[in-house]
Design an enzyme around this catalytic site. Structure first.
Site, PDB file in Angstrom:
ATOM      1  N   GLU A  93       0.814  -1.219   0.000  1.00 21.24           N
ATOM      2  CA  GLU A  93       0.000   0.000   0.000  1.00 21.24           C
ATOM      3  C   GLU A  93       0.852   1.276   0.000  1.00 21.24           C
ATOM      4  O   GLU A  93       0.843   2.064   0.948  1.00 21.24           O
ATOM      5  CB  GLU A  93      -0.980  -0.017   1.169  1.00 21.24           C
TER       6      GLU A  93
ATOM      7  N   GLU B 109      -4.715  -8.623  -1.359  1.00 17.11           N
ATOM      8  CA  GLU B 109      -5.285  -8.392  -0.029  1.00 17.11           C
ATOM      9  C   GLU B 109      -6.721  -7.910  -0.131  1.00 17.11           C
ATOM     10  O   GLU B 109      -7.043  -7.004  -0.896  1.00 17.11           O
ATOM     11  CB  GLU B 109      -4.470  -7.362   0.761  1.00 17.11           C
TER      12      GLU B 109
END
Length: 758
Positions: free
Chosen positions: A183, A287
């Site tokens: 991220e 994810e």
């Protein structure tokens, strides 16, 4: 009676190969696993990896600590150790529980578990200090780039990642792929390190890529590893500069928006666009987690997971990785309090394992769609007969274009409609009609565009119902239109003007003559609702109105009997060049995504461009022809009608259809342990899951042989279908390759897998 009449499988048209499904071996998961008694440890391993389990074949691990660790840690705490002299090649912290758990899972699985490793943060000494404190920390990150912008630091960090891979290999655990950063666009309060796309591209091209290729030539490198909304932009930046082909693919997550129940509902157009930019690269969802906290026995979260997997796969993703494999009833431990849900929960002081509904939804993919399977062409369109039912949708979900299924997700209210624009037509002497005038269309104000049926919120307020309207999406950093609570004072709703559009006569396209179509113009911005494409899954934006809505007149020359059309475009609008050729409606509509039809009886809003284009083409053709006269004859390439051709009537849809399905061709030897004809799970009145075999779906036909990798291999077809409606669905499935039909039924709000031999 609702019915599904055209689930069609075309097994001779194959798409991406599946690499697998799985979950994350976080420190939190390993911590709970070793607190379980031996019998429950074995149950955990069987449920995920055993012969009778759901056959996970992918895993994710964190390089250094993440938020689902017991605390922050790394493997080189010595500041400015650019040569990594003090790097812990024993990875001692991970040998305590994470690596032992990985070994247990590998031993329990009959499949090769492919591991993806991702760092949340480098050691603090490699990071840019905070301007406010002057100190560096593994927690949080400065923006736009948290890694110190020094060659010696970038080199040390790339070598660190490579040393981590080597250390795990020395412990008997091979890593299949790495990502440069988890991220990178989120400077989270837990372990984080921000990157922008150009910084990550530079890091890959000059440091990480060369080092990994030299030291781990078989290791895959997946870039990005963040939310789908920016996947396309990062792909352009990173692959556009990947001169040495270091990047094997793109990783992405399912999160988005400010409402966590919109996670797993959006971004599929970006996945497909990424595939189209780089069809030979891996596309992997790494994810997807339901947060915040734990919702015991919650089926909506399970539906979100199933929906996201299904739609990712329909848009060329090759696998999907869940987040934590095991947490407790609080959704922890998480050392920053970012607790979340998991498919398996350790309950009552680790005395029992609780299976959440999302486990069953995941099972329909991971248990049957095994590595090596290939997605095949599938058409699945519902027919709900306009039966009134809860749309089972919520605010902040984007609206999209999908084949019409006659459901309450596709029924809308426009309270004010303009009168039909009159056409003064006369009869010529031969019985033909000769257009004489087309009056100025009358523009009228309309209320917000509202979903016809109310949503049952289950709450006391407003009688437990909620009305949803179409609103703007800018506050979520996505310009696509989305649903909003009609009564919410802060909701940014559209205030529409409805403009009739007169399709000019005189066209050679008889299908168009005299039809009354509409533009939906936002009164605040002056822009029109516009479909980004005319294919399934296309989203909607507000864009400048391009289709002319002004008066169109026809005058007759005194010297000839030829009718000549004249138009005067308004200064505030742009007339598309295709419109200048009035005799070619196909050319006009090919570029036109702003013109709609509204059926006041069914409440459907359709995009006629898709239907008219289909009617003007040979809709039975499944190939497109590319002709290059300089280089030889034309060649035919396959086209998937459900994804790239407007073969069906398309409707404005709240989110996505109630029903969809995706099919796969799976080598039969992979399926021997799961030779059941149907596997189903649904929300029942007791809240328990339900599964059953359906003899009606079985077949005794001989199984033909097909060739894969030069070896004769018997194949099976696996179809995963989801029904989010609150009614039972009788379904007829047609396999065009086998020329066979299968009849079965689906329960309300259920997911189902059908397996049969080819």
């Amino acid at each position: 009676m609702t019915s599904i009449k055209n689930v069609q499988i075309r097994g001779d048209t194959e798409y991406q190969e599946i690499v697998g499904f799985g979950g994350a071996f976080t420190e939190a998961t390993a911590y709970h696993f070793f607190k379980l008694p031996p019998l429950l440890q074995r149950k955990f391993l069987d449920l995920y990896f055993g012969e009778n389990g759901i056959k996970f074949s992918l895993g994710r691990i964190h390089i250094n600590s993440c938020d689902f660790s017991l605390g922050s840690y790394n493997f080189d705490e010595v500041p400015d150790d650019y040569t990594l002299k003090y790097f812990d090649d024993n990875v001692t912290h991970d040998t305590l529980e994470i690596i032992p758990l990985l070994r247990e899972a590998m031993a329990a699985s009959e499949l090769n578990i492919r591991l993806v490793a991702s760092p949340w943060s480098p050691p603090a000494w490699m990071k840019t200090p905070s301007p406010s404190t002057g100190k560096s920390s593994m927690l949080g990150s400065v923006t736009p780039n948290g890694l110190r912008n020094e060659a010696r630091v970038k080199y040390a960090w790339a070598k660190y990642i490579s040393r981590f891979v080597s250390a795990y290999k020395a412990k008997g655990v091979d890593i299949w792929a790495v990502t440069p950063q988890n991220e990178p666009e989120f400077p989270a309060p837990w372990e984080a390190c921000s990157y922008n796309a150009s910084f990550e591209s530079d890091f890959i091209n000059h440091f990480l890529g060369p080092i990994l290729r030299h030291e781990h030539p078989h290791l895959k490198l997946l870039a990005f590893d963040h939310n789908k909304d920016h996947l396309e932009a990062w792909t352009k930046e990173i692959l556009g500069k990947d001169k040495h082909n270091y990047v094997d693919g793109m990783a992405f997550h399912w999160y988005g928006g400010e409402d966590r129940m919109t996670d797993g509902t959006y971004g599929y157009e970006a996945v497909k666009a990424t595939y189209e930019m780089a069809p030979n690269k891996l596309l992997l969802s790494t994810e997807g987690c339901s947060c915040p906290g734990v919702w015991l026995n919650n089926w909506l979260r399970a539906e979100r997971l199933g929906h996201d997997i299904l739609y990712d796969l329909m848009n060329y993703a090759q696998g999907w990785i869940d987040w934590n494999l095991l947490l407790d009833e609080t959704g922890g431990p998480n050392h920053l309090g970012n607790n979340c849900d998991a498919s398996l929960l350790a309950m009552d002081g680790h005395s029992r394992l609780h299976i959440q509904p999302k486990y069953y939804y995941m099972a329909h993919f991971s248990k049957f769609v095994l590595p090596g399977a290939k997605r095949v062409a599938t058409t699945a369109v519902g027919d709900f007969g306009y039966e009134m039912m809860d749309p089972n949708i919520q605010p902040n979900i984007e609206i999209a274009l999908y084949p019409c299924e006659k459901s309450t997700r596709q029924m809308w209210i426009l309270n004010t409609m303009p009168p039909a624009a009159g056409i003064d037509a006369s009869t010529d002497g031969t019985g033909g009609r000769n257009q004489t005038t087309e009056p100025t269309p009358k523009v009228q104000e309309a209320s917000n565009l509202r979903l016809y049926a109310s949503v049952n919120t289950g709450e006391a307020r407003d009688g437990g119902v909620q009305r949803l309207c179409v609103g703007y999406g800018e506050e979520f950093n996505r310009a696509f239109l989305r649903l909003a609570d009609c009564s919410a004072p802060q909701a940014a709703l559209l205030h529409l003007r409805v403009r009739p559009v007169v399709v000019p006569r005189g066209s050679n396209d008889s299908a168009s003559n005299g039809q009354q179509w509409l533009q939906l113009e936002d009164g605040d911005s002056g822009h029109c609702i516009t479909a980004t494409q005319s294919v399934a899954g296309a989203l909607f934006k507000l864009q400048p109105c391009e289709f002319p809505v002004q008066s169109t007149t026809s005058t007759t020359s005194a010297n000839t009997a030829t009718a000549t059309a004249t138009t005067t475009p308004p200064t505030a609008q742009t007339v598309h060049p295709a419109y200048q050729n009035r005799g070619n409606l196909l050319s006009l509509l090919t570029y036109q995504h702003q013109v709609f039809q509204y059926d006041e009886s069914t409440h459907e809003i359709t995009l006629p461009a898709a239907a008219v284009i289909a009617s003007l083409r040979d809709s039975t053709t499944t190939t497109t022809t590319n002709s290059d006269h300089a280089n030889g004859p034309a060649t035919a390439t396959p086209v998937e009608s459900t994804e790239s051709s407007p073969m069906q009537q398309m409707c404005l849809t709240a989110g996505w259809p109630f029903f969809n399905a995706v099919a796969f061709a799976v080598p039969a030897d992979f399926q021997d342990a799961v030779d059941r004809t149907k596997f189903a799970h649904h929300k029942s009145t007791s809240g328990a899951s339900s599964s059953a075999a359906n003899p009606a779906a079985s077949t005794t036909s001989p199984e033909p042989e097909s060739t894969r990798n030069g070896t004769a291999t018997s194949m099976r077809t696996v179809i995963v279908a989801m029904n989010e409606a609150t009614v039972d669905l009788p379904i007829t499935l047609h396999d065009q390759k086998r020329r066979a039909d299968f009849v079965y039924s689906m329960s309300p709000r259920s997911i189902q897998t059908i397996v049969y031999k080819n």
